[in-house]
Scaffold this active site. Sequence first.
Site, PDB file in Angstrom:
ATOM      1  N   CYS A  79     -26.535  40.546  -6.075  1.00  0.00           N
ATOM      2  CA  CYS A  79     -27.797  39.811  -6.288  1.00  0.00           C
ATOM      3  C   CYS A  79     -28.944  40.774  -6.576  1.00  0.00           C
ATOM      4  CB  CYS A  79     -28.153  38.994  -5.054  1.00  0.00           C
ATOM      5  SG  CYS A  79     -26.951  37.728  -4.681  1.00  0.00           S
ATOM      6  N   ASP A 123     -38.815  19.098 -22.281  1.00  0.00           N
ATOM      7  CA  ASP A 123     -38.750  17.673 -21.904  1.00  0.00           C
ATOM      8  C   ASP A 123     -38.193  17.476 -20.493  1.00  0.00           C
ATOM      9  OD1 ASP A 123     -36.141  18.447 -22.321  1.00  0.00           O
ATOM     10  OD2 ASP A 123     -35.693  16.963 -23.879  1.00  0.00           O
TER      11      ASP A 123
HETATM   12  C1  BEZ Z   1     -23.512  40.103  -3.586  1.00  0.00           C
HETATM   13  O1  BEZ Z   1     -24.556  39.680  -4.054  1.00  0.00           O
HETATM   14  O2  BEZ Z   1     -23.195  41.274  -3.663  1.00  0.00           O
HETATM   15  C2  BEZ Z   1     -22.527  39.148  -2.929  1.00  0.00           C
HETATM   16  C3  BEZ Z   1     -23.000  38.085  -2.196  1.00  0.00           C
HETATM   17  C4  BEZ Z   1     -22.084  37.229  -1.596  1.00  0.00           C
HETATM   18  C5  BEZ Z   1     -20.727  37.430  -1.742  1.00  0.00           C
HETATM   19  C6  BEZ Z   1     -20.269  38.490  -2.510  1.00  0.00           C
HETATM   20  C7  BEZ Z   1     -21.176  39.367  -3.105  1.00  0.00           C
END
Ligand code: BEZ
Length: 223
Positions: free
Chosen positions: A46, A139
């Site tokens: 992330c 929209d």
């Molecule tokens: C990550 O963002 O690295 C991750 C988050 C949850 C499960 C596996 C990877």
Amino acid sequence: MPGLLLGDVFPDFDAETTTGKIQFHDFLGDSWGILFSHPRDYTPVCTTELGRAAKLSSEFTKRNVKMIALSIDNVEDHCGWSKDILAYNNEEPGCDLPFPIIADSQRELAVSLGMLDPDEKDKEGMPLTARCVFIIGPDKKLKLSLLYPATTGRNFDEILRVIDSLQLTAQKRVATPADWKPGDRVMVLPNIPEDEAASLFPAGVYKKDLPSGKKYLRYTPQP
Ligand code: BEZ
């Protein structure tokens, strides 16, 4: 249970975010929008994704697309994590990310928008949010959705590419072929009769000969 379908009006939820409370449709205004969800704050994949999204924010602005992220933690965690994301990008810790992050610590939006990944669970055994991408038109209708498991990070160049295709095909009666990039030739829609295609696409329509003899593979330069 069917989730959100293409063409559905995207739910007008309210939420706490890193830039304050929002009402989603007001936040979007007349722009296109992209909502991308994340399993959890302070996780490696992330962090790379939000870093990449932040680096590409001017590309989204250029396309009139408002960005917003979502993760199942609270605003305080999002703000702390944002500093790590900026450090990952080698940027000053003082500046903010160029988009808000929605706080969904009770997973209410993750549940209602069908974002949970039953295979990825947190320490308490609760399912984490999958990597969803929703692209919403001016929209307020859903134009595209992507759903990746938590273990596979998204390709933000591909997301910009699909936005280019969505915006082109919203304006012109064309479709974009496999691996299309802006500037490549495009396909004439199958429902356009030959004489109409000739007048709609003065740059020319090239028809590929096929064993079936059917003339459905029609290309034209990108209008
Ligand atoms: C990550 O963002 O690295 C991750 C988050 C949850 C499960 C596996 C990877």
